[in-house]
Design a protein around this motif. Structure first.
Motif, PDB file in Angstrom:
ATOM      1  N   GLY A   1       0.792  -1.230   0.000  1.00 28.70           N
ATOM      2  CA  GLY A   1       0.000   0.000   0.000  1.00 28.70           C
ATOM      3  C   GLY A   1       0.822   1.276   0.000  1.00 28.70           C
TER       4      GLY A   1
ATOM      5  N   VAL B   1      -4.246   4.127  -2.421  1.00 25.65           N
ATOM      6  CA  VAL B   1      -4.461   2.670  -2.512  1.00 25.65           C
ATOM      7  C   VAL B   1      -4.407   1.974  -1.149  1.00 25.65           C
TER       8      VAL B   1
ATOM      9  N   GLU C   1      -7.331   0.036   0.363  1.00 23.59           N
ATOM     10  CA  GLU C   1      -7.688  -1.307  -0.134  1.00 23.59           C
ATOM     11  C   GLU C   1      -7.017  -2.407   0.693  1.00 23.59           C
ATOM     12  N   HIS C   2      -5.992  -2.060   1.456  1.00 25.63           N
ATOM     13  CA  HIS C   2      -5.213  -3.075   2.178  1.00 25.63           C
ATOM     14  C   HIS C   2      -5.489  -3.113   3.676  1.00 25.63           C
TER      15      HIS C   2
END
Ligand SMILES: O=C(O)C(=O)C[C@]1(C(=O)O)C=C[C@@H](O)C=C1
Length: 302
Positions: free
Chosen positions: A11, A149, A152-153
């Motif tokens: 990430g 991003v 998303e993790h």
């Protein structure tokens, strides 16, 4: 399969850069030094690390990592636009944020935003933007400034997006390999060296003059202590062109005569900018001048 070390954990901006630069298995390392050591030791085939940010400047862990130990070369680069998201645990609102964590480079790029939007939050340095997200998930801090991003993790909630004091900030990343075959010249290339000069009047100016004489434009100049004492520096010099070009080869040979020089690679530029060639400083000028000297040596002075 090719293995690529990157400055992680999952990430980070560096993971995104690594995905854009190479295909293969991406292997996260918790620090830039560990990612560089992985490719040096042969644990991975390559390593992706940040090298400079348009707002905050050089990434010193990368510069020191390139100057020390066994040589590595940069074979490719990526430029990422940098704007951040701010994440918090699902039950935490912006008004509850007392601590905000991130990589120091990230915090430096959002000082104004934090002062306006989270004025009472204490800023805490983390190993990377994604490491800050993990610390928030684990309850150590209230919010993290991260790559978009990252959400998303990690099981976190986005409380702000498009966060950036300077809207067109960018970070440049390098793909490093152990020395071997170099990427072919493209006409839009960058060459990098690190030069260790003796501490005397004019030493740096002589190096820069060698480049200026040959019409070679610098794209970056950074100084880092060589760690031997005050006044002892290493100079990281990036310039337009590729070592395969006669004008660049001639310049590197001149630098090599004057200082301790480590070659850090020639690779295509991510921005596609082509060098502006000065009068009498094109590759053909270097080739025809060298040919003339050769013919003089053979007795032909015409
Ligand atoms: O922590 C990350 O996500 C990184 O990839 C590192 C890094 C950096 O070193 O500058 C990369 C891009 C941003 O400028 C902020 C942090």
């Amino acid at each position: 399969m090719t293995r690529i070390a990157y400055f992680g954990p999952r990430g980070t901006f560096t993971e995104q850069a690594a995905r854009s630069l190479a295909e293969g298995e991406l292997v996260p390392y918790d620090s830039i030094g560990l990612a560089i050591a992985a490719v040096r030791k042969g644990e991975t085939d390559a390593a992706c690390v940040p090298v400079e940010n348009s707002v905050e400047g050089p990434v010193t862990a990368t510069l020191d990592g390139l100057a020390e130990d066994e040589p590595l070369v940069a074979v490719a680069e990526a430029l990422l636009p940098i704007h951040f998201s701010v994440l918090a645990r699902p039950n935490v609102d912006a008004a509850d944020v007392r601590t905000v964590a991130s990589h120091p480079h990230a915090l430096a790029q959002v000082q104004r935003w934090l002062a306006q939007n989270l004025p009472s939050a204490r800023h805490v340095a983390a190993a990377s933007t994604a490491a800050a997200a993990i610390a928030v998930r684990d309850g150590e801090y209230d919010a993290a400034v991260v790559a978009p991003v990252a959400v998303e993790h990690y099981p976190l909630r986005t409380i702000a997006t498009e966060v950036a004091d300077i809207p067109d900030a960018r970070t440049r990343f390098l793909l490093l390999r152990r020395p071997g075959e170099l990427p072919a010249p493209t006409g839009s290339d960058r060459t990098s060296v690190v030069a260790a000069t003796v501490n005397r009047t004019g030493a740096l100016s002589e190096l820069l003059t060698e480049l200026a004489f040959r019409g070679i434009n610098l794209t970056r100049l950074d100084a880092r202590p060589s760690k031997g004492g005050f006044g002892e520096y290493r100079f990281f010099i990036d310039f337009e062109g590729h070592v395969a070009e006669p004008r660049i080869g001639d310049a590197l040979a001149a630098l090599r005569r004057r200082c301790h020089l480590r070659f850090l690679g020639s690779h295509p530029r991510a921005d596609g900018v082509r060098p502006s060639i000065q009068p009498a400083a094109g590759n053909e000028d270097f080739v025809s001048a060298a040919d003339w000297v050769e013919s003089v040596r053979k007795g032909d002075t015409a």
